[in-house]
Scaffold this active site. Structure first.
Site, PDB file in Angstrom:
ATOM      1  CB  CYS A  10       4.728  -6.697  -3.605  1.00  0.00           C
ATOM      2  SG  CYS A  10       4.728  -5.753  -2.023  1.00  0.00           S
ATOM      3  CB  CYS A  13       4.282  -2.057  -2.650  1.00  0.00           C
ATOM      4  SG  CYS A  13       5.333  -3.088  -1.899  1.00  0.00           S
TER       5      CYS A  13
END
Lengths: 76, 343
Positions: A10, A13
């Site tokens: 995502c 991250c």
């Protein structure tokens, strides 16, 4: 030191990975960064992503600290 | 350490900004009227004037509310983690567990990419499927952006109704899913996941860090939704000025019974975020759509989103996804009918 960035890919991250790399380069810390994207592997460590694992210990989870804060965490 | 000065600087920054926020918010209406009537000398009551006034008042108002409340929510959320929520839900009895899960769904930090690890973590520690679902329904549906916009554009009563009925749908739908014993429709690999010792109190967050998390939340969420807010309000403003009153009454009014299920069906694939949809819905109501229908439409758009279903498909078999949509959809429909009937 051994640094692992845990996350399924995502945006947060990626942000954590970039911030960590920046902190390491700025302070020329001798570290090896690996990304862990496999969910079964992540679940062994935490259920909150993104997370940062340094030498087997979770130091950050669920948020993206600033480069300054990461530097402090990594040089401690 | 200069990081320390930097951090405490942020706290000071907040203390300075707060009064400024209240001043701006307080004088927004007179300022808007002054710009519209005195500075630009627009004709009062004309279509364009009212569209213009609506737009230049609502955009800063909603933005101010978003910034302040998301900041506060960011700080509140720093006290909640998925691990703590899981711990609180472990071993809870069915109904109490559903209520708690739905309530915790509001405050626990959640984004669509954390849905899978969270689901796995809950299942692994033995939290029943129904309770897990109460969480998964409430978390995206009752989000701060939706509630702020409802408050800003409809008033606190509607915001409260949305939160309460949203909780109701999450609790009941989760409870029913639990009763149906649908564990067989969860992908088998989910039950093979092993979690290690997850140490809980790893981070002692300081107050400055929490303030920082508030700032991060504002940057992240406002950065993502501001364009939708502006666009949504622009469409709303145009309709406010130009669309005749009672225009929506025949289509989305309370006398047309099928308007509720139809709005829910339309709402599922429409994955607009709350920021874009609420301003438009506020105008639908102004033009004669009934509250129940509008509420059902909004819950369906925000709570039943296609991208989330696609993500959940990794851990749930298709019949489970369809059952989930059917049960939540029915719950939303009941809410819609109830409000059309009562108001």
């Amino acid at each position: 030191m051994e640094i692992k960035v845990l996350g399924t890919g995502c945006p947060k991250c990626k942000a954590l990975e970039n911030a960590t790399r920046e902190a390491i380069e700025k302070n020329s810390i001798d570290a090896n960064i690996t990304k862990v994207t496999d969910i079964t592997e992540i679940m062994k460590v935490t259920m909150t992503t993104p997370a940062l694992v340094v030498d087997g210990k979770v130091v950050v989870k669920g948020r993206v600290p600033s480069v300054n804060e990461l530097t402090e965490l990594l040089t401690k | 350490m200069n990081t320390k000065i930097f951090k405490s600087g942020r706290t000071r920054f907040v203390i300075l900004l707060l009064p400024l926020w209240f001043l701006t918010y307080h004088f927004l209406q007179p300022a808007t009227d002054w710009i519209t009537d005195d500075l630009l000398k627009l004709t009062k009551g004309a279509h364009f004037t009212e569209t213009f006034r609506f737009f230049i008042f609502e955009v800063p108002k909603v933005m101010l509310l978003l910034v302040l409340i998301i900041f506060a929510v960011g700080i509140v959320r720093s006290f909640f983690t998925a691990e703590r929520t899981r711990k609180a839900l472990e071993g809870r009895k069915t109904f109490t567990g559903n209520v708690m899960a739905a309530a915790l769904g509001i405050v626990t930090p959640f984004c669509s990419c954390s849905a899978i690890p969270l689901f796995l973590g809950f299942v692994e520690s033995g939290i029943p499927l129904g309770i897990t679902f109460s969480f998964l329904i409430a978390a995206p549906m009752i989000n701060e952006v939706a509630v702020i916009l409802l408050y800003g554009l409809f008033g606190w009563q509607t915001a409260l109704i949305y939160v309460v009925t949203g909780l109701f749908v999450a609790i009941i739908a989760g409870w029913i899913i639990g009763r149906l014993k649908l564990e067989k429709w969860v992908e088998p690999w989910v039950y093979e996941i092993q979690t290690g010792e997850q140490d809980e109190n790893l981070e002692k967050l300081t107050f400055e860090t929490r303030i920082g998390m508030g700032f991060d939340a504002v940057k992240e969420i406002v950065g993502k939704v501001w364009l939708y807010v502006v666009l949504g309000i622009a469409v709303g403003a145009a309709a406010h000025g130009y669309v005749p009153e009672e225009f929506m009454a025949s289509l989305m009014g309370k006398t047309t019974w099928y308007s509720v299920p139809l709005s829910i069906l339309i709402g599922i694939p429409l994955y607009s975020n709350a920021a874009g949809i609420v301003p438009i819905v506020s105008v639908l109501i102004e033009k004669g759509a009934s509250l129940g229908t509008a509420l059902a439409f909004m819950m369906s758009v925000i709570g039943l989103s296609l991208p989330e279903m696609v993500i959940l498909r990794k851990v749930l078999k298709l019949p489970m996804i369809l059952t989930f949509i059917a049960i939540v959809g029915t719950g939303i429909m009941l809410v819609g009918f109830l409000f059309n009937y009562v108001f």
